[in-house]
Design a protein around this motif. Structure first.
Motif, PDB file in Angstrom:
ATOM      1  N   ASP A 170     -56.087  20.438  -1.653  1.00  0.00           N
ATOM      2  CA  ASP A 170     -55.384  21.434  -0.832  1.00  0.00           C
ATOM      3  C   ASP A 170     -54.305  22.186  -1.606  1.00  0.00           C
ATOM      4  OD1 ASP A 170     -56.874  20.753   1.447  1.00  0.00           O
ATOM      5  OD2 ASP A 170     -55.543  19.048   1.866  1.00  0.00           O
ATOM      6  N   VAL A 171     -54.236  21.983  -2.922  1.00  0.00           N
ATOM      7  CA  VAL A 171     -53.244  22.707  -3.715  1.00  0.00           C
ATOM      8  C   VAL A 171     -53.726  24.141  -3.929  1.00  0.00           C
ATOM      9  CG1 VAL A 171     -52.078  22.849  -5.946  1.00  0.00           C
ATOM     10  CG2 VAL A 171     -52.464  20.621  -4.869  1.00  0.00           C
ATOM     11  N   PRO A 172     -52.971  25.155  -3.525  1.00  0.00           N
ATOM     12  CA  PRO A 172     -53.438  26.553  -3.638  1.00  0.00           C
ATOM     13  C   PRO A 172     -53.462  27.016  -5.095  1.00  0.00           C
ATOM     14  CG  PRO A 172     -51.166  26.503  -2.907  1.00  0.00           C
ATOM     15  CD  PRO A 172     -51.627  25.074  -2.914  1.00  0.00           C
ATOM     16  N   THR A 173     -54.343  27.968  -5.373  1.00  0.00           N
ATOM     17  CA  THR A 173     -54.434  28.516  -6.736  1.00  0.00           C
ATOM     18  C   THR A 173     -53.689  29.841  -6.866  1.00  0.00           C
ATOM     19  OG1 THR A 173     -56.511  29.609  -6.121  1.00  0.00           O
ATOM     20  CG2 THR A 173     -56.679  27.440  -7.160  1.00  0.00           C
ATOM     21  N   TRP A 174     -53.232  30.399  -5.743  1.00  0.00           N
ATOM     22  CA  TRP A 174     -52.589  31.717  -5.798  1.00  0.00           C
ATOM     23  C   TRP A 174     -51.312  31.707  -6.635  1.00  0.00           C
ATOM     24  CZ3 TRP A 174     -47.631  31.686  -4.155  1.00  0.00           C
ATOM     25  CH2 TRP A 174     -47.237  30.712  -3.227  1.00  0.00           C
ATOM     26  N   SER A 175     -50.713  30.524  -6.793  1.00  0.00           N
ATOM     27  CA  SER A 175     -49.448  30.452  -7.536  1.00  0.00           C
ATOM     28  C   SER A 175     -49.648  30.442  -9.047  1.00  0.00           C
ATOM     29  CB  SER A 175     -48.678  29.200  -7.108  1.00  0.00           C
ATOM     30  OG  SER A 175     -49.470  28.030  -7.312  1.00  0.00           O
ATOM     31  N   MET A 176     -50.906  30.370  -9.515  1.00  0.00           N
ATOM     32  CA  MET A 176     -51.149  30.396 -10.960  1.00  0.00           C
ATOM     33  C   MET A 176     -51.191  31.837 -11.459  1.00  0.00           C
ATOM     34  SD  MET A 176     -53.955  27.379 -11.707  1.00  0.00           S
ATOM     35  CE  MET A 176     -55.315  28.264 -10.933  1.00  0.00           C
ATOM     36  N   ASP A 177     -50.516  32.109 -12.590  1.00  0.00           N
ATOM     37  CA  ASP A 177     -50.597  33.452 -13.175  1.00  0.00           C
ATOM     38  C   ASP A 177     -51.871  33.564 -14.006  1.00  0.00           C
ATOM     39  OD1 ASP A 177     -50.140  32.086 -15.556  1.00  0.00           O
ATOM     40  OD2 ASP A 177     -48.002  32.595 -15.603  1.00  0.00           O
ATOM     41  N   ALA A 178     -52.072  34.704 -14.619  1.00  0.00           N
ATOM     42  CA  ALA A 178     -53.314  34.976 -15.351  1.00  0.00           C
ATOM     43  C   ALA A 178     -53.517  33.997 -16.507  1.00  0.00           C
ATOM     44  CB  ALA A 178     -53.312  36.410 -15.876  1.00  0.00           C
ATOM     45  N   GLU A 179     -52.453  33.744 -17.278  1.00  0.00           N
ATOM     46  CA  GLU A 179     -52.587  32.845 -18.426  1.00  0.00           C
ATOM     47  C   GLU A 179     -52.890  31.426 -17.977  1.00  0.00           C
ATOM     48  OE1 GLU A 179     -49.164  33.092 -20.870  1.00  0.00           O
ATOM     49  OE2 GLU A 179     -49.505  35.196 -21.468  1.00  0.00           O
ATOM     50  N   THR A 180     -52.208  30.971 -16.936  1.00  0.00           N
ATOM     51  CA  THR A 180     -52.450  29.623 -16.427  1.00  0.00           C
ATOM     52  C   THR A 180     -53.880  29.484 -15.914  1.00  0.00           C
ATOM     53  OG1 THR A 180     -50.124  29.420 -15.777  1.00  0.00           O
ATOM     54  CG2 THR A 180     -51.674  27.876 -14.782  1.00  0.00           C
ATOM     55  N   THR A 181     -54.343  30.506 -15.187  1.00  0.00           N
ATOM     56  CA  THR A 181     -55.706  30.469 -14.660  1.00  0.00           C
ATOM     57  C   THR A 181     -56.729  30.355 -15.784  1.00  0.00           C
ATOM     58  OG1 THR A 181     -55.039  31.813 -12.752  1.00  0.00           O
ATOM     59  CG2 THR A 181     -57.401  31.711 -13.255  1.00  0.00           C
ATOM     60  N   SER A 182     -56.541  31.132 -16.835  1.00  0.00           N
ATOM     61  CA  SER A 182     -57.462  31.074 -17.972  1.00  0.00           C
ATOM     62  C   SER A 182     -57.473  29.694 -18.600  1.00  0.00           C
ATOM     63  CB  SER A 182     -57.073  32.123 -19.031  1.00  0.00           C
ATOM     64  OG  SER A 182     -57.189  33.426 -18.505  1.00  0.00           O
ATOM     65  N   ARG A 183     -56.284  29.105 -18.759  1.00  0.00           N
ATOM     66  CA  ARG A 183     -56.206  27.768 -19.356  1.00  0.00           C
ATOM     67  C   ARG A 183     -56.863  26.724 -18.455  1.00  0.00           C
ATOM     68  NH1 ARG A 183     -50.855  29.332 -20.672  1.00  0.00           N
ATOM     69  NH2 ARG A 183     -50.065  28.096 -18.922  1.00  0.00           N
ATOM     70  N   VAL A 184     -56.644  26.841 -17.127  1.00  0.00           N
ATOM     71  CA  VAL A 184     -57.212  25.866 -16.199  1.00  0.00           C
ATOM     72  C   VAL A 184     -58.733  25.914 -16.218  1.00  0.00           C
ATOM     73  CG1 VAL A 184     -57.491  25.345 -13.740  1.00  0.00           C
ATOM     74  CG2 VAL A 184     -55.212  25.704 -14.683  1.00  0.00           C
ATOM     75  N   VAL A 185     -59.314  27.111 -16.261  1.00  0.00           N
ATOM     76  CA  VAL A 185     -60.773  27.226 -16.318  1.00  0.00           C
ATOM     77  C   VAL A 185     -61.310  26.583 -17.592  1.00  0.00           C
ATOM     78  CG1 VAL A 185     -62.693  28.853 -16.516  1.00  0.00           C
ATOM     79  CG2 VAL A 185     -60.883  29.265 -14.852  1.00  0.00           C
ATOM     80  N   GLY A 186     -60.629  26.831 -18.707  1.00  0.00           N
ATOM     81  CA  GLY A 186     -61.049  26.217 -19.966  1.00  0.00           C
ATOM     82  C   GLY A 186     -60.917  24.708 -19.948  1.00  0.00           C
ATOM     83  N   LEU A 187     -59.802  24.227 -19.391  1.00  0.00           N
ATOM     84  CA  LEU A 187     -59.601  22.779 -19.304  1.00  0.00           C
ATOM     85  C   LEU A 187     -60.646  22.136 -18.390  1.00  0.00           C
ATOM     86  CD1 LEU A 187     -55.704  22.659 -19.030  1.00  0.00           C
ATOM     87  CD2 LEU A 187     -57.089  21.704 -20.888  1.00  0.00           C
ATOM     88  N   GLY A 188     -60.969  22.821 -17.302  1.00  0.00           N
ATOM     89  CA  GLY A 188     -61.982  22.291 -16.395  1.00  0.00           C
ATOM     90  C   GLY A 188     -63.322  22.111 -17.096  1.00  0.00           C
ATOM     91  N   ALA A 189     -63.682  23.084 -17.940  1.00  0.00           N
ATOM     92  CA  ALA A 189     -64.939  22.983 -18.683  1.00  0.00           C
ATOM     93  C   ALA A 189     -64.902  21.821 -19.666  1.00  0.00           C
ATOM     94  CB  ALA A 189     -65.205  24.291 -19.422  1.00  0.00           C
ATOM     95  N   ARG A 190     -63.755  21.619 -20.311  1.00  0.00           N
ATOM     96  CA  ARG A 190     -63.648  20.510 -21.272  1.00  0.00           C
ATOM     97  C   ARG A 190     -63.723  19.160 -20.565  1.00  0.00           C
ATOM     98  NH1 ARG A 190     -58.783  21.030 -25.374  1.00  0.00           N
ATOM     99  NH2 ARG A 190     -59.883  19.152 -26.105  1.00  0.00           N
TER     100      ARG A 190
END
Length: 427
Positions: free
Chosen positions: A30-50
């Motif tokens: 239930d943690v929202p993603t709207w609070s992540m900025d562009a750089e954080t979002t990019s890092r999170v997607v990459g980390l998720g793949a790893r």
């Protein structure tokens, strides 16, 4: 950190880690993603793949261990993939993919370790394993296999995705044997093309809602040619020329444009360029009646029984691969009397439109275009070749109706009182 409470475990480090990950994921649901900025979002997607890659390696290693423990046999499963499907609830296709990865990583320690650390994706690992497997088939030395694995791993770490890595894999022999690389590549391509021909498939299924869904697997070289043909039909200039200015909507997805191009390709193909089927060109017959000529809104249909709108009927009637057939008030094709022994293409076409499938009393549904045209009264017994006395039978049932002992008397079309009389030769 969330506490693991609902999954009993043995305390093994791998199991404990996975349970912790599951609990942490529940806490993030239930943690929202709207609070992540562009750089954080990019890092999170990459980390998720790893993380996904590392978990995939853990799963693959565990699947391999399940085989060592003979769990598939204990569970009564015919193979490891079936056991994975049963244990996880994934599709058979996905279970086979997981099993292949488990087998691939078992003997490739550097690739396995890179996947476990999240440095490469599972699909990249599978491509590396596939190419190294071909080297193994050619009895390449252990040293050269290690060199090839390092070469492909380097490519994966430097951003080559699975498709690009597969292309890079063809360059292995340029490293291992520069002088013989061209000859080996030519032989490898011949083998690959032969495998592609053997694995060529096409399946289609009607969903009952006016759409047919399908899947095909064809050689890549053929796909390149097909893609280019569809792009020509989907090109803006062609679409505007066919349908007028403003007809090309750039907002439509590419898949839709290509789908429409595929429809144009099928409907516009000249059936005269194809081999005959059932003695006729591979045309589609669309059937309407006189009411349509008078402008009445009434369904028409194809010879297959598929119903279509009157607008679609009139449009198809103009196509290169379409034959329109008009019926009388009784729903019959107009009589085509003939004096020839063998049915003409026009007679066969009319019979297909009227009868659609094999007319055997058993309810056989073999399509009419695959059937034989049968004389109710055999030619050798004075019968004529006329549409009114023609029945369509599949090859199997056509043979049976000419064997008095095989069919009951009432089922014998045109049966004569003297049961021993048989026609000589085909009817």
């Amino acid at each position: 950190m969330a506490q693991h409470t609902d999954t009993p475990g043995s305390g093994h480090p791998i199991e404990a880690f996975l349970c912790t990950v599951l609990d942490e994921l529940k806490g993030l649901a239930d943690v929202p993603t709207w609070s992540m900025d562009a750089e954080t979002t990019s890092r999170v997607v990459g980390l998720g793949a790893r993380v996904a890659a590392g978990v995939a390696e853990l799963e693959a290693r565990s699947i391999r261990h399940a085989e060592t423990l003979d769990l598939p046999d204990t569970a009564g499963c015919r193979n490891l993939a079936r056991w994975v499907q049963q244990a996880t609830g994934v599709t058979r296709r996905t279970a086979r993919t997981k099993t292949r990865l488990a087998e691939a990583l078992a003997d490739l320690e550097p690739t396995r370790a890179a996947t476990a650390r999240g440095e490469i994706h599972a699909e990249q690992a599978q491509v590396i394993a596939d190419h190294l497997g071909r080297l193994d088939d050619e009895k390449v030395s252990v040293h050269d296999q290690a060199r090839a694995e390092a070469f492909l791993l380097e490519g994966a770490r430097h951003g080559h995705d699975a498709d690009a890595l597969a292309t890079l894999g063809h360059a292995i022999w340029e490293r291992l044997d520069p002088e013989g690389a061209d000859e080996r590549e030519a032989k490898a391509l011949e083998a690959q093309e032969e495998r592609a021909r053997r694995r060529t498939r096409l399946t289609m299924g009607d969903d009952g809602q006016g759409l047919t869904h399908g899947r095909f697997t064809i050689p890549t070289a053929t796909a390149d040619a097909f893609r280019k043909q569809l792009h020509a039909l989907a090109a803006p200039k062609h679409v505007r020329a066919e349908h007028g200015a403003g007809s090309y909507d750039w907002q439509k997805p590419s898949a839709e444009r290509l789908g429409q191009a595929f429809v144009d390709w099928v409907e516009g193909y000249d059936p005269a360029q194809l081999p005959k089927i059932g003695g006729l060109t591979a045309t589609v017959v669309v059937v309407g009646d006189y009411d349509l000529l008078q402008g009445k809104l009434k369904a028409a249909q194809l010879e297959t029984g598929t119903k279509i709108s009157p607008t679609q009927y009139l449009r198809l009637a103009c196509g290169a691969g379409i034959i329109p057939a008009w019926m009388n008030a009784s729903g019959e094709v107009l009589a085509l009397g003939r004096k020839h022994r063998f049915h003409t293409p026009a007679q066969r076409l009319a019979a297909i439109v009227e009868q659609r499938h094999c007319q055997h009393h058993s309810g056989c549904d073999v399509p009419g275009y695959l059937c034989h045209a049968h004389h109710d009264i055999p030619w050798a017994q004075g019968g004529g070749t006329d549409l009114r006395t023609t029945k369509l039978y599949c090859p199997y049932h056509h043979t049976r109706v000419h064997q008095p002992g095989k069919e009951p008397m009432h089922a014998w079309p045109g049966a004569l009182p003297t049961m021993g009389v048989r026609s000589r030769g085909p009817t």
